[in-house]
Design a protein around this motif. Structure first.
Motif, PDB file in Angstrom:
ATOM      1  N   PRO A  79     -62.776 -11.646  89.615  1.00 19.61           N
ATOM      2  CA  PRO A  79     -63.708 -12.726  89.231  1.00 19.61           C
ATOM      3  C   PRO A  79     -63.537 -13.099  87.764  1.00 19.61           C
ATOM      4  N   TYR A  83     -70.482 -12.968  88.118  1.00 20.29           N
ATOM      5  CA  TYR A  83     -70.309 -12.535  89.500  1.00 20.29           C
ATOM      6  C   TYR A  83     -71.176 -11.307  89.740  1.00 20.29           C
ATOM      7  N   CYS A 110     -60.910 -12.435 106.427  1.00 23.91           N
ATOM      8  CA  CYS A 110     -61.082 -12.924 105.050  1.00 23.91           C
ATOM      9  C   CYS A 110     -62.188 -13.979 104.980  1.00 23.91           C
ATOM     10  N   ALA A 114     -66.057 -13.816 103.010  1.00 21.74           N
ATOM     11  CA  ALA A 114     -66.520 -14.877 102.116  1.00 21.74           C
ATOM     12  C   ALA A 114     -67.860 -15.449 102.576  1.00 21.74           C
ATOM     13  N   ARG A 117     -70.718 -13.052 101.758  1.00 24.89           N
ATOM     14  CA  ARG A 117     -71.084 -13.171 100.343  1.00 24.89           C
ATOM     15  C   ARG A 117     -71.900 -14.440 100.101  1.00 24.89           C
ATOM     16  N   LEU A 157     -64.433  -3.468  98.749  1.00 30.64           N
ATOM     17  CA  LEU A 157     -65.303  -4.642  98.645  1.00 30.64           C
ATOM     18  C   LEU A 157     -66.741  -4.279  98.284  1.00 30.64           C
ATOM     19  N   ASP A 160     -68.485  -6.706  96.135  1.00 31.80           N
ATOM     20  CA  ASP A 160     -68.557  -8.076  96.661  1.00 31.80           C
ATOM     21  C   ASP A 160     -69.632  -8.218  97.736  1.00 31.80           C
ATOM     22  N   GLU A 228     -64.628 -18.875  93.232  1.00 30.85           N
ATOM     23  CA  GLU A 228     -64.746 -17.419  93.310  1.00 30.85           C
ATOM     24  C   GLU A 228     -64.675 -16.922  94.755  1.00 30.85           C
ATOM     25  N   TYR A 229     -65.057 -17.756  95.710  1.00 29.04           N
ATOM     26  CA  TYR A 229     -64.940 -17.372  97.110  1.00 29.04           C
ATOM     27  C   TYR A 229     -63.474 -17.404  97.555  1.00 29.04           C
ATOM     28  N   ARG A 231     -61.035 -16.548  95.511  1.00 27.73           N
ATOM     29  CA  ARG A 231     -60.504 -15.296  94.962  1.00 27.73           C
ATOM     30  C   ARG A 231     -60.979 -14.104  95.788  1.00 27.73           C
ATOM     31  N   LEU A 232     -62.165 -14.219  96.354  1.00 32.12           N
ATOM     32  CA  LEU A 232     -62.645 -13.153  97.232  1.00 32.12           C
ATOM     33  C   LEU A 232     -61.761 -13.053  98.476  1.00 32.12           C
ATOM     34  N   ARG A 235     -58.807 -11.044  97.466  1.00 33.46           N
ATOM     35  CA  ARG A 235     -59.085  -9.617  97.324  1.00 33.46           C
ATOM     36  C   ARG A 235     -59.170  -8.939  98.693  1.00 33.46           C
TER      37      ARG A 235
END
Length: 643
Positions: A79, A83, A110, A114, A117, A157, A160, A228-229, A231-232, A235
């Motif tokens: 992030p 975050y 994936c 997201a 989150r 995670l 997250d 940012e989602y 990038r999540l 990850r």
């Protein structure tokens, strides 16, 4: 008397030796398959000129080196803005059922993280239906753990989202009673859909279910406020989704065997999948029963309104438009044009290669070191991944009543002019396992039967094969896709591999050919495929080299990313090493670690690389000048690509 005694002893000795010889032959017969596998697994035909200094040696070495313009790209999915860590008091639980093949499962997980989150929800480990619905799967694995490491997934995670293995007991009983709402989101569902439609129900009932069937449940491209989602997602895909330890161990062992004696290898994924071929109308590229199977599947898709097109189309016109895959023979010719020697080690990836070994014959003739998992692994090493599987239902092993010759003749006459394999001989009982293959029904029926227990188990096994091939393809020194961006609208195996390689090591050699350009290139030299003209070789080489760099990345950005974010996770999940800094500059610790890694290389190696680069630049400039000065494709002279 003495002669008779000696004769008896000789006769007894002969019988003992004969018996021992019989035992040795029986032992060799039982172990001959494994001995052959072992010889293929550890011995490759080596290039005798691999260490010879000269133009050929430099060219061969240059085929494996990194793409220098992309070395500035580094993986960075952490992030970069405010975050907050997830709180224990979430809005509720989300459980999910995921349908589909390997690539759809990976992409769906994936998206699911997201969404959890986004909704501030606690995620229950998702259920992979491809393994839970299969009969006799080992009880050692529970759906998700059949492929992935649950503990690694939860731990990676923890900053997250909150992940649990099961619903609380009271909620689990309520789920069995179907007291909770279930949503079936589309792959193109937007964040607003979840905030407006799903979140109110989640807050109300504290539990919701998702059924994911399209290879995803969140649109690939999001607005800048949701970066940012994205990038999540990276990850999850590149750090949290680790395969089971035994899968990883076997995959790394396969890579070690491929790189025996310090040689590099190229991974090639043909992408010949029946559904993709039927969707694009590529039936005429195959022969006999395979053409019929593709057309049958295409008719199903039209009936189900999955595609809106005619049943019979010209496959060769589709191929010229870039809609059909590069066949293995064409891939081999491109490898030759690039300069890969006949002893190059090529790994054949993919759990399904439609057309079987027949379509691989031309490529295998050009490259004798073409191997797959069955060549690199002992049979017991592969079976070990299954765990303790239960027996199949006895009904699937019973013989089927044999039809009379008159009934078989009547079915054959009513089948029409379609190319069909001969029916099985009526003289003996036909067992179910002899007809459980994906095309066995064509000989007797006009409709495809429902999946049998053996078929369902094979589908689960394919997940394991794809996992092995995924790791081997990621680790490869070069990767070549035969049918990425297949137009299905779903993630495909090659695109996921290309995206992972782009994230983890952008400078690795990943070819991104334009199938339309390549199809026209082959049409221009149809009569001289194996001995094309020099201008053709230079044109093919230039296109493939350009596909490694910015031109290929631009094409992947426009064609792949709208279908799957993981196929092109930059610039969201990367940073750039730059002396001047900038908005997307890498943190200092990344630059420091990279500099330390570069300093670890010896001075002699650097000098050798510089000398080779200078020579390569001279070779490339010479080739480009010859390409510019050479006449048209029709006027040029023929040339052996091995020269």
């Amino acid at each position: 008397m003495i002669m008779r005694s000696k004769f008896k002893w000789l006769l007894l000795g002969g019988l003992i030796l004969s018996f021992l010889s019989l035992l040795v032959h029986m032992f060799l017969a039982n172990t001959s398959v494994e001995l052959v596998q072992y010889s293929v697994m550890t011995h490759f035909i080596e290039d005798l000129n691999i260490d010879v200094v000269g133009k050929q040696g430099i060219r061969s070495k240059r085929l494996w080196e990194k793409v220098r313009p992309l070395e500035v790209l580094q993986p960075y999915a952490n992030p970069r803005s405010k975050y907050p860590v997830p709180v224990e008091q979430s809005n509720g639980f989300i459980y999910a059922k995921i349908f589909g093949e390997f690539e759809k499962i990976r992409s769906s997980i994936c998206d699911l993280v997201a969404i959890s989150r986004l909704l501030n929800a606690t995620l229950v480990i998702p259920e992979i239906q491809e393994s839970t619905s299969s009969k006799g799967i080992s009880s050692e694995f529970k759906s998700f753990s059949y492929l992935y490491n649950e503990e690694q997934f939860i731990t990676s995670l923890k900053n997250d989202i909150i992940i649990v293995k099961n619903l609380p007991p009271n909620l689990k009983e309520a789920r069995r009673s179907k007291e909770f709402s279930t949503f079936k989101p589309k792959k193109s569902a937007s964040p607003d859909y979840y905030i407006k439609e799903v979140l109110p129900e989640l807050k109300k009932s504290k539990v919701i279910g998702l059924v994911i069937m399209d290879g995803g449940c969140l649109q690939p491209i999001l607005s800048s406020k949701f970066v940012e989602y994205q990038r999540l997602r990276c990850r999850v895909a590149f750090h949290a989704l680790h395969f089971r330890p035994d899968i990883l161990a076997l995959a790394h062992l396969m890579v070690k065997r491929l790189r025996a004696s310090g040689q590099p290898y190229l991974a090639y994924h043909p992408g010949l999948v029946r559904d993709s071929l039927a969707r694009k109308g590529c039936a005429e590229l195959f022969q006999d029963v395979h053409t019929e199977l593709i057309q049958y599947r295409r008719a199903q898709m039209i009936k189900q309104k999955i595609i809106r097109d005619e049943l019979s189309v010209d496959s060769y016109v589709r191929k010229v438009n870039g809609s059909c895959p590069l066949m293995p023979e064409e891939a081999g010719l491109l490898f030759r044009a690039m300069g890969y020697p006949p002893t190059t080690r090529i790994y054949l990836a993919g759990s399904e290669t439609f057309g079987g070994q027949r379509v691989m014959i031309p490529l295998r003739a050009m490259y004798t070191n073409l191997v797959d998992r069955s060549n690199l692994c002992h049979r017991h090493e592969l079976i070990k991944l299954f765990g303790n599987e239960g027996p199949l239902p006895s009904s699937s092993l019973n013989p089927i009543p044999t039809k009379t010759p008159r009934e078989l003749r009547k079915e054959w006459d009513q089948a029409g002019p379609r190319p069909r394999p001969l029916p099985p001989p009526p003289g003996r009982p036909i067992y179910q396992h002899e007809k459980e293959g994906w095309y066995g029904w064509v000989a007797e029926k006009d409709s495809e039967p429902d999946p049998s227990p053996i078929d369902l188990r094979d589908r689960a096994h394919r997940l394991l094969w794809d996992a092995l091939d995924y790791v081997v393809s990621i680790e490869a020194d070069a990767f070549f896709p035969g049918f990425n961006n297949d137009g299905s609208g779903f993630p495909d195996f090659s695109s996921l591999v290309m995206g992972h390689r782009l994230y983890e090591l952008a400078s690795a050699r990943t070819y991104r050919p334009d199938r339309k350009f390549v199809a026209n290139l082959f049409n221009s030299t149809q009569d001289h495929l194996y001995y094309p003209k020099r201008s053709w070789i230079l044109a093919a080489r230039k296109h493939l080299n350009d596909s490694l760099r910015e031109e290929g990345l631009k094409r992947q950005l426009t064609q792949s990313k709208p279908l799957s974010f993981l196929s092109h996770p930059i610039p969201e999940c990367s940073c750039t090493i730059s002396k001047t800094g900038g908005q997307n500059a890498c943190p200092k610790w990344i630059e420091a670690s990279l500099a330390k890694l570069q300093e670890s290389t010896s001075v002699n190696e650097n000098e050798q690389v510089d000398d080779n680069d200078e020579t390569d630049e001279l070779i490339d400039s010479e080739d480009e000048n010859k390409a510019k000065d050479s006449p048209s494709l029709e006027e040029d002279v023929e040339m052996d690509p091995d020269d």
